[in-house]
Design an enzyme around this catalytic site. Structure first.
Site, short mmCIF file in Angstrom:
data_model
loop_
_atom_site.label_atom_id
_atom_site.label_comp_id
_atom_site.label_asym_id
_atom_site.label_seq_id
_atom_site.Cartn_x
_atom_site.Cartn_y
_atom_site.Cartn_z
N SER A 194 0.86 -1.19 0.00
CA SER A 194 0.00 0.00 0.00
C SER A 194 0.89 1.23 0.00
O SER A 194 2.08 1.15 0.36
CB SER A 194 -0.89 -0.01 1.26
OG SER A 194 -1.51 1.24 1.45
N TYR A 207 -1.73 -1.01 10.47
CA TYR A 207 -1.85 -1.28 9.03
C TYR A 207 -0.57 -0.85 8.30
O TYR A 207 -0.04 -1.60 7.47
CB TYR A 207 -3.05 -0.54 8.46
CG TYR A 207 -3.26 -0.76 6.98
CD1 TYR A 207 -3.84 -1.93 6.50
CD2 TYR A 207 -2.90 0.22 6.06
CE1 TYR A 207 -4.05 -2.12 5.15
CE2 TYR A 207 -3.10 0.04 4.70
CZ TYR A 207 -3.68 -1.14 4.25
OH TYR A 207 -3.87 -1.32 2.89
#
Length: 320
Positions: A194, A207
């Site tokens: 990401s 995350y």
């Protein structure tokens, strides 16, 4: 100084001189190769490499029941690949397979329920895939979760689950499917990191940590296999993808000052960029592609400069 001592010293000088010349030659060769690869990369930037054929390849996609995973399954099926869909959500998996069949009734698609955080289950279901379909040649580690809270609001269970799904599962998948690729020296591994694995973001601390880890895993396993295969050329490719916020439902409260510039990426668009990167053997790519290069540029500035730019853009996610 006797003759024997003279010969010894002369020999040492010659050995040292030879070693120095060898190092100098290696440095010259290194610089030449570096310049060659810079020119080569510029050439491929202007004239992109042809996308390789994936027809007949066995593509396993985790998290194929929705979002990017579903779009990847649809696009690989359209290209003639045998698509293997893994997901905990059996209904979502079934819907993905049905969509593929609507496009092409003869498409090869197989669905399996699997918890990728459970090593024993991964091994068991992988054996079923090998029996039903054959060896997986393209592995797409797509499954992931993204709880959005401040760090202090994350429960211990939530943090563990984030790392189990987003990181630990990669180890089980790699240990399970790489051996057949290594045996044939043929295959491709794609991992979804990401942009939060490139730059930290508030409300996404666990995350971000998990996605930074994915980048490290992919870089390290590539180098490990490259060294293990020498002097043969490694024909197992690795692609790590860094998407900006994708409209899959994971990002419930996106925050952006300039929505026209930083709008959510449609899953279909993200999947198309991932397939293209894989077929061109791109090692790292962001979606949109410019983000990766912008980040690399700003990392060379003093620490306060990227912070100023972040404050100006004011892009990220709000806590749930």
């Amino acid at each position: 100084m006797d003759l024997r001592e003279f010969k010894r010293l002369t020999g040492e000088i010659m050995v040292t001189a030879y070693a120095g010349i060898a190092v100098f030659a290696d440095v010259v060769l290194l610089i030449f190769k570096m310049l060659y690869y810079v020119v080569e990369s510029i050439f491929w930037l202007i004239f992109p490499v042809e996308e390789k054929n994936v027809s007949g390849e066995v593509v396993l996609i985790t998290g194929a029941g929705h979002g990017i995973g579903r779009e990847l399954a649809l696009q690989y099926a359209t290209l003639g690949a045998k698509v293997v869909c893994w997901d905990l959500n059996e209904n979502g998996n079934k819907e993905t397979a049905e969509e593929i069949k609507k496009i092409n009734e003869t498409a090869s698609v197989y669905t399996y329920r699997c918890d990728v955080t459970n090593r024993e289950e991964v091994i068991r279901v992988a054996a079923e895939v090998q029996r039903d379909v054959g060896d997986v040649t393209i592995l797409v580690n797509n499954a992931g979760i993204m709880p959005c809270h401040t760090l202090m609001d994350h429960t211990p269970e939530e943090i563990r689950k984030t790392f189990d799904v987003n990181v630990i599962a990669h180890f089980w998948m790699l240990q399970t499917f790489l051996p057949s690729m290594i045996k044939k020296n043929h295959g491709h591994v794609v991992a979804l990191s990401s942009m939060a694995g490139i730059a930290g973001l508030p409300n996404l601390v666990p995350y971000c940590g998990s996605k930074f880890a994915v980048r490290g895993i992919m870089e390290a396993i590539h180098l490990e296999l490259r060294d293990a295969m020498l002097p043969k050329q490694l024909n197992i490719k690795f692609t790590c993808i860094y998407p900006y916020m994708v409209d899959t439902g994971l990002c419930k409260k996106p925050k952006m000052r300039f929505p026209t510039l930083f709008s959510l990426v449609p899953p279909k668009t993200a999947a198309a960029e991932i397939v293209k990167a894989q077929r061109r053997n791109v090692q790292e790519a962001s979606i949109p592609s410019v983000f990766f290069h912008i980040n690399n540029i700003f990392r060379n500035f003093p620490d306060k400069v990227p912070l100023l730019v972040r404050d100006f853009l004011d892009s990220g996610v709000e806590a749930d």
